[in-house]
Design a protein around this motif. Sequence first.
Motif: not given
Lengths: 198, 198
Positions: B23-28, B32-33, B35-38, B63-65
């Motif tokens: 979700r984060l990669i999709q949005r940012q 900009g994403t 690993i700490k935020q994840i 894995a996320a993609i």
Amino acid sequence: MVQNSSALDALGTRDRIVVVAARLIQRQGYVGTGIKQIAKEAGATLGSVYHFFPGGKEAVAVAAIGYSAEEFAELLRAGLAGDDAPGAAIERCAGELAVGLRESGWVDGCPVTAAALETLGTDSEIQRVCAEALRGWERIVEERLLGAGFSVQDAREVATTVIGALEGAEVTAQVARSEEPLRAVGRQLARLVGAYGE
Amino acid sequence: MVQNSSALDALGTRDRIVVVAARLIQRQGYVGTGIKQIAKEAGATLGSVYHFFPGGKEAVAVAAIGYSAEEFAELLRAGLAGDDAPGAAIERCAGELAVGLRESGWVDGCPVTAAALETLGTDSEIQRVCAEALRGWERIVEERLLGAGFSVQDAREVATTVIGALEGAEVTAQVARSEEPLRAVGRQLARLVGAYGE
């Protein structure tokens, strides 16, 4: 785009900053391009970047995306300029994009897409300038179709489709490192445009 | 995509990390994403992220993609499943994408485009997984067209065009904050596909 350093050297400092930023954003996206890197590659001090762009990185990016947008608009206008059918002209544009991509090692793609996607949901000026760029390119295709006798509604919808498909096919061509996606899309867009005349 | 926290809570730690990263990669975008935020948004320690993904941020992103790609593939398969003409089915898919985008506040677009463009020219695994995602989606459209009697060559070219145009129109819809670009492209793709049957 001004690619070699001697052409860059001929520009004033402000223009050098804009051209270098345009190329970096095109290749790395907006988020991954730092203002220090822009200054360094433009042969400018950080102080002079802030002198010309008090708004910092976002302000440089807005100017850079505007510059790239006009550059792509010129390519589109030149590509669509012939006397042939609009479908053939659009297919020719797709082919030129494919050659340009390959010659750049697949890195010089759309100057707008990555920056647009990285700043989604923000009130950033970047969003506004990206939306304007896309709309401007659509208008160029629209004009060509109107000139070929399309209705206002058809010209608008087909133009949105042409720009969207070229955008998307560029990304596919870039990750696949192949001209074929853009060539295939060019042929299919020519078919779509041609279907209106039948 | 798992959007709410209770659905996220039901997942194991590894899956939560993947879904949140997607979700984060999709949005940012990818760059900009962090690993700490994840870790933070997945309710996991940084240590457990590295436990599951010793390769760090790039490994999480791969894995996320992959997860997002399969999610979009399911949407595409479901959208194309009807008994109607393939053009109508493609137009329906475009409409569903438009509604999904609007409902997400225009931020949940293609999970692949930004990451693909941000890592151009690198040997990153990200490039490989993005290319695979695009090719996988094209294959789903191709199958549907083959089932409707298209030749192998036509099915392949039209599928490349459909995925490319949907990709590009998503970006246009996102920056314009309007369903119309996707709706217009859906209608034009239906017209293109329909032209093969005439």
